[in-house]
Write a protein that holds these residues in place. Structure first.
Motif, PDB file in Angstrom:
ATOM      1  N   TRP A 268       0.823  -1.206   0.000  1.00 42.07           N
ATOM      2  CA  TRP A 268       0.000   0.000   0.000  1.00 42.07           C
ATOM      3  C   TRP A 268       0.856   1.255   0.000  1.00 42.07           C
ATOM      4  O   TRP A 268       0.558   2.218  -0.661  1.00 42.07           O
ATOM      5  CB  TRP A 268      -0.919   0.034   1.228  1.00 42.07           C
ATOM      6  CG  TRP A 268      -2.052  -0.915   1.146  1.00 42.07           C
ATOM      7  CD1 TRP A 268      -3.276  -0.687   0.613  1.00 42.07           C
ATOM      8  CD2 TRP A 268      -2.076  -2.279   1.614  1.00 42.07           C
ATOM      9  NE1 TRP A 268      -4.069  -1.811   0.709  1.00 42.07           N
ATOM     10  CE2 TRP A 268      -3.354  -2.795   1.323  1.00 42.07           C
ATOM     11  CE3 TRP A 268      -1.143  -3.102   2.252  1.00 42.07           C
ATOM     12  CZ2 TRP A 268      -3.714  -4.107   1.649  1.00 42.07           C
ATOM     13  CZ3 TRP A 268      -1.502  -4.402   2.572  1.00 42.07           C
ATOM     14  CH2 TRP A 268      -2.776  -4.882   2.268  1.00 42.07           C
ATOM     15  N   ASP A 269       1.943   1.192   0.776  1.00 42.88           N
ATOM     16  CA  ASP A 269       2.771   2.389   0.911  1.00 42.88           C
ATOM     17  C   ASP A 269       3.560   2.723  -0.338  1.00 42.88           C
ATOM     18  O   ASP A 269       3.923   3.871  -0.544  1.00 42.88           O
ATOM     19  CB  ASP A 269       3.778   2.199   2.064  1.00 42.88           C
ATOM     20  CG  ASP A 269       3.104   2.226   3.421  1.00 42.88           C
ATOM     21  OD1 ASP A 269       3.728   1.767   4.391  1.00 42.88           O
ATOM     22  OD2 ASP A 269       1.966   2.724   3.514  1.00 42.88           O
ATOM     23  N   THR A 270       3.886   1.697  -1.141  1.00 45.19           N
ATOM     24  CA  THR A 270       4.741   1.984  -2.294  1.00 45.19           C
ATOM     25  C   THR A 270       4.158   1.546  -3.634  1.00 45.19           C
ATOM     26  O   THR A 270       4.762   1.757  -4.664  1.00 45.19           O
ATOM     27  CB  THR A 270       6.119   1.295  -2.152  1.00 45.19           C
ATOM     28  OG1 THR A 270       5.901  -0.120  -2.087  1.00 45.19           O
ATOM     29  CG2 THR A 270       6.833   1.760  -0.906  1.00 45.19           C
TER      30      THR A 270
ATOM     31  N   SER B 133      -1.374   1.864  -6.591  1.00 45.01           N
ATOM     32  CA  SER B 133      -2.641   2.309  -6.029  1.00 45.01           C
ATOM     33  C   SER B 133      -2.737   1.928  -4.571  1.00 45.01           C
ATOM     34  O   SER B 133      -2.262   0.879  -4.148  1.00 45.01           O
ATOM     35  CB  SER B 133      -3.808   1.708  -6.810  1.00 45.01           C
ATOM     36  OG  SER B 133      -3.960   0.356  -6.495  1.00 45.01           O
ATOM     37  N   ASP B 134      -3.328   2.811  -3.810  1.00 47.39           N
ATOM     38  CA  ASP B 134      -3.452   2.615  -2.369  1.00 47.39           C
ATOM     39  C   ASP B 134      -4.907   2.840  -2.007  1.00 47.39           C
ATOM     40  O   ASP B 134      -5.370   3.982  -1.980  1.00 47.39           O
ATOM     41  CB  ASP B 134      -2.534   3.637  -1.687  1.00 47.39           C
ATOM     42  CG  ASP B 134      -2.606   3.568  -0.186  1.00 47.39           C
ATOM     43  OD1 ASP B 134      -3.410   2.786   0.362  1.00 47.39           O
ATOM     44  OD2 ASP B 134      -1.836   4.312   0.462  1.00 47.39           O
ATOM     45  N   ASP B 135      -5.602   1.752  -1.713  1.00 52.71           N
ATOM     46  CA  ASP B 135      -7.042   1.859  -1.524  1.00 52.71           C
ATOM     47  C   ASP B 135      -7.466   1.677  -0.076  1.00 52.71           C
ATOM     48  O   ASP B 135      -8.602   1.288   0.202  1.00 52.71           O
ATOM     49  CB  ASP B 135      -7.753   0.819  -2.389  1.00 52.71           C
ATOM     50  CG  ASP B 135      -7.274  -0.596  -2.074  1.00 52.71           C
ATOM     51  OD1 ASP B 135      -7.784  -1.549  -2.663  1.00 52.71           O
ATOM     52  OD2 ASP B 135      -6.368  -0.733  -1.217  1.00 52.71           O
ATOM     53  N   ARG B 136      -6.548   1.967   0.854  1.00 53.06           N
ATOM     54  CA  ARG B 136      -6.881   1.681   2.248  1.00 53.06           C
ATOM     55  C   ARG B 136      -8.051   2.502   2.769  1.00 53.06           C
ATOM     56  O   ARG B 136      -8.701   2.121   3.731  1.00 53.06           O
ATOM     57  CB  ARG B 136      -5.653   1.897   3.128  1.00 53.06           C
ATOM     58  CG  ARG B 136      -5.276   3.343   3.250  1.00 53.06           C
ATOM     59  CD  ARG B 136      -4.018   3.533   4.057  1.00 53.06           C
ATOM     60  NE  ARG B 136      -2.834   3.382   3.248  1.00 53.06           N
ATOM     61  CZ  ARG B 136      -1.604   3.650   3.700  1.00 53.06           C
ATOM     62  NH1 ARG B 136      -1.437   4.033   4.925  1.00 53.06           N
ATOM     63  NH2 ARG B 136      -0.563   3.505   2.927  1.00 53.06           N
TER      64      ARG B 136
ATOM     65  N   LYS C  82      -1.213  -7.203  -2.445  1.00 59.43           N
ATOM     66  CA  LYS C  82      -1.976  -6.887  -1.246  1.00 59.43           C
ATOM     67  C   LYS C  82      -2.782  -8.110  -0.838  1.00 59.43           C
ATOM     68  O   LYS C  82      -3.873  -8.326  -1.322  1.00 59.43           O
ATOM     69  CB  LYS C  82      -2.930  -5.729  -1.537  1.00 59.43           C
ATOM     70  CG  LYS C  82      -2.211  -4.477  -1.913  1.00 59.43           C
ATOM     71  CD  LYS C  82      -3.169  -3.447  -2.422  1.00 59.43           C
ATOM     72  CE  LYS C  82      -2.404  -2.287  -3.003  1.00 59.43           C
ATOM     73  NZ  LYS C  82      -3.044  -1.692  -4.130  1.00 59.43           N
TER      74      LYS C  82
ATOM     75  N   CYS D 145      -4.175   1.047   7.934  1.00 56.73           N
ATOM     76  CA  CYS D 145      -3.869  -0.280   7.413  1.00 56.73           C
ATOM     77  C   CYS D 145      -4.396  -1.323   8.390  1.00 56.73           C
ATOM     78  O   CYS D 145      -4.513  -1.061   9.580  1.00 56.73           O
ATOM     79  CB  CYS D 145      -2.360  -0.449   7.241  1.00 56.73           C
ATOM     80  SG  CYS D 145      -1.723   0.572   5.912  1.00 56.73           S
TER      81      CYS D 145
END
Lengths: 94, 502
Positions: B303-305, B308-311, B387, B407
């Motif tokens: 998620w951090d890198t 896409s980060d869908d948290r 993920k 997270c």
């Protein structure tokens, strides 16, 4: 002409453009010697943030007349009259 | 692959890779074979100016096209720090939006700039000057923009910290259908004027025109939304106190990133943006990956890198610049006049070992100088991170989330068999029984003498210790491992009460 930008100017008292006339000397003026000269005469603080060993710190780009210094031999490039050397610090901002 | 060369006897792991010797001015651009090269990318590819430009632009569009996450007409917020990477990103978006119909990027952009001057030690005059410079650039870009100051993080509703469960994830078909539908719509609109009929839906050109109108009007609207351009002095003080109560630069950096993320998320939600684009470059992400490993965020690297980060559920963070090295970005900006503003950061001029971030940055960059494939290797590895839901939770919506970074919680402190569980139990056992309140609340420091196992700045509060420990303990309970470690460095006391972050 030596210009540090991208944040590097902070180490030069905020001055972005330096027009320098290098004293004539026996050894040829290459980038290596230029860096030594800059360290002695222009760098106002924290030399380790600009220079590492005999080269620039990783993260600082050097452009000779707007071209990558890697194409010109990096430290071994012989300076010509009216050359424009640009130092860009890439480590700031995002 | 290792090869035994003729010039030197077999490259050993400790031997430095020899730098490619320069071939003088006879070198030509490796792509078009004609132009004079102006820079070297990767391990020796020389590009001329035009080929570099084409390469650069293509990478951006390929990154967006490959991931197929941005739907036509979607509102996308561009997070701009003034720095080279995010400036380049905005430039690429501008470039992409202005192309001929078929290849045009199809989303609706907006820009957010966060004024972090307070924590970087800037005076109000310097901050005002920086914001003015930023505004000048924002106005030439022409997208609707939002300028917020970091202090506004105190005004955020707690809903910022709640993940919104996403609707069913769209599949490939959904994306394709959306794009096809959009193109059909476009074609219909273009046919209508030929027939002389009235257009019910706006054509591309009209949408662009409306965008332009919006962007000249929006700044006025934005001034109203964000209130006075300078935040209230109380908020400035509160923020400064919070940051100065943090003991390590590492924790300060992490705290800043957390607050920044919350603020961006909030702006996106309030203004109706469903996607946010961040300007993280390849170099930065490689450094971030290693730094996060050191910080205890190994479980969240994807998620951090990742792209896409869908948290957060409803707002997805994207990183379209993740394929560009800082060198490429700096060269492009220089050659094609991309405006950017230099602002000092929280770790400007900090010594090398001042924080984990700095240390890792210098480690990676030095390694890269000797072994030019370092960053690309880290980057390619990060691309492979997947993920995975924890313990096979299919829905994932029921998993507990870290309060600060959103997270999925990666620790099970009830399980005393783990090292972490053992630490937590030990800490709880050490909690002292309620002691009488010290005579003077504000200035005296009697209770600190009781022992170092107490949190160091407990004395400013006059309530009995156990009463005050409770909220903090329950707050800590809801954090993931790395956030807990960071919070240890964030001071207590009235101003540093972690509940203000919530």
């Amino acid at each position: 002409i030596s210009s540090p930008i991208g944040g590097a100017e902070l180490l030069f008292d905020g001055v972005k453009k330096h027009q320098v006339t290098l004293p004539s000397q026996e050894e040829p003026w290459d980038i290596r010697n230029l860096l030594l000269w800059i360290k002695k005469n222009l760098l106002k603080e924290r030399p380790e943030l600009f220079i590492q060993g005999d080269s620039v710190r990783p993260g600082i780009l050097v452009l000779i007349n707007d071209a990558d210094w890697e194409l010109q031999g990096e430290l071994d490039y012989q300076l010509q009259d009216q050359d424009n050397i640009l130092f860009i610090s890439t480590l700031h901002g995002g | 692959m290792c090869q035994v060369g003729e010039d030197y006897g077999g490259p050993g792991p400790a031997e430095l890779q020899p730098k490619l010797s320069w071939r003088g001015c006879e070198q030509k651009c490796m792509k078009c074979k004609e132009g004079l090269p102006v820079l070297i990318i990767r391990a020796g590819d020389a590009f001329c100016k035009d080929c570099f430009k084409a390469y650069y632009i293509h990478k951006f569009r390929a990154m967006l096209g490959k991931n197929r996450l941005i739907f036509p007409g979607e509102k996308v917020l561009l997070a701009w720090s003034g720095g080279p990477s995010s400036s380049s990103m905005i430039w690429q978006v501008q470039e992409g939006l202005s192309r001929e119909s078929a290849k045009r990027l199809r989303f609706v952009p907006g820009i957010v700039y966060i004024d972090e001057g307070v924590v970087c030690g800037q005076s109000p005059e310097e901050r005002a000057k920086t914001v003015t410079e930023m505004k000048l650039i924002l106005q030439t870009v022409g997208f609707p923009y939002h300028i917020v100051s970091l202090e506004e993080v105190f005004n955020l509703p707690t809903s910022v910290l709640q993940p919104v469960s996403q609707g069913p994830r769209g599949s490939e078909n959904t994306y394709k259908e959306a794009v096809d539908g959009f193109i059909q719509q476009q074609q219909q609109q273009q046919r209508v004027p030929e027939e002389g009929g009235r257009e019910a839906v706006l054509s591309d050109e009209q949408i662009q025109e409306k965008l332009r109108q919006l962007s000249t009007q929006d700044p006025v609207g934005q001034e109203e939304v964000t209130g006075d351009s300078l935040p209230r002095p109380a908020q400035i003080m509160a923020l400064m106190t919070l940051f100065s109560s943090v003991k390590t630069l590492t924790a300060r950096e992490e705290l800043l990133q957390t607050l920044r993320a919350h603020l961006i998320l909030h702006v996106a939600r309030v203004q109706g943006y469903s996607k946010v684009m961040l300007g993280d470059s390849c170099t930065r992400l490689a450094i971030k990956l290693m730094t996060n490993l050191a910080l205890g965020r190994g479980a969240f690297l994807a998620w951090d890198t990742g792209f896409s980060d869908d948290r957060h559920g409803d707002v997805v963070m994207l990183r379209p610049m993740r394929d560009y090295t800082l060198k490429e970005i700096a060269f492009y900006n220089r050659m094609f006049g991309v405006p950017s503003v230099f602002t000092p950061a929280i770790d400007t001029k900090a010594p090398e070992k001042a924080s984990i971030h700095r240390l890792m940055e210098s480690f990676i960059l030095r390694l890269q100088a000797q072994f030019p494939s370092t960053i690309s290797t880290v980057y390619r590895t990060s691309e492979k991170l997947v993920k995975a839901p924890r313990n096979g939770d299919a829905a994932g919506a029921a998993t507990a989330r870290c309060l600060l970074c959103m997270c999925a919680l990666d620790i099970d402190s009830a399980d005393s068999a783990t090292a972490f569980g053992a630490q937590t139990l030990e800490h709880l056992a050490q909690k002292p029984s309620p002691a009488p309140a010290p005579p003077t609340g504000a200035s005296g420091r009697p209770c600190c003498a009781q022992g170092t196992r107490l949190q160091q700045d407990c004395c400013r509060d006059t309530r009995p210790l156990s009463e005050r420990e409770e909220p903090r303990a329950s707050f800590i309970e809801q954090l993931c491992y790395s956030c807990r470690v960071n919070m240890k460095d964030v001071g207590l006391g009235e101003a540093g009460d972690p509940r203000i972050l919530v």
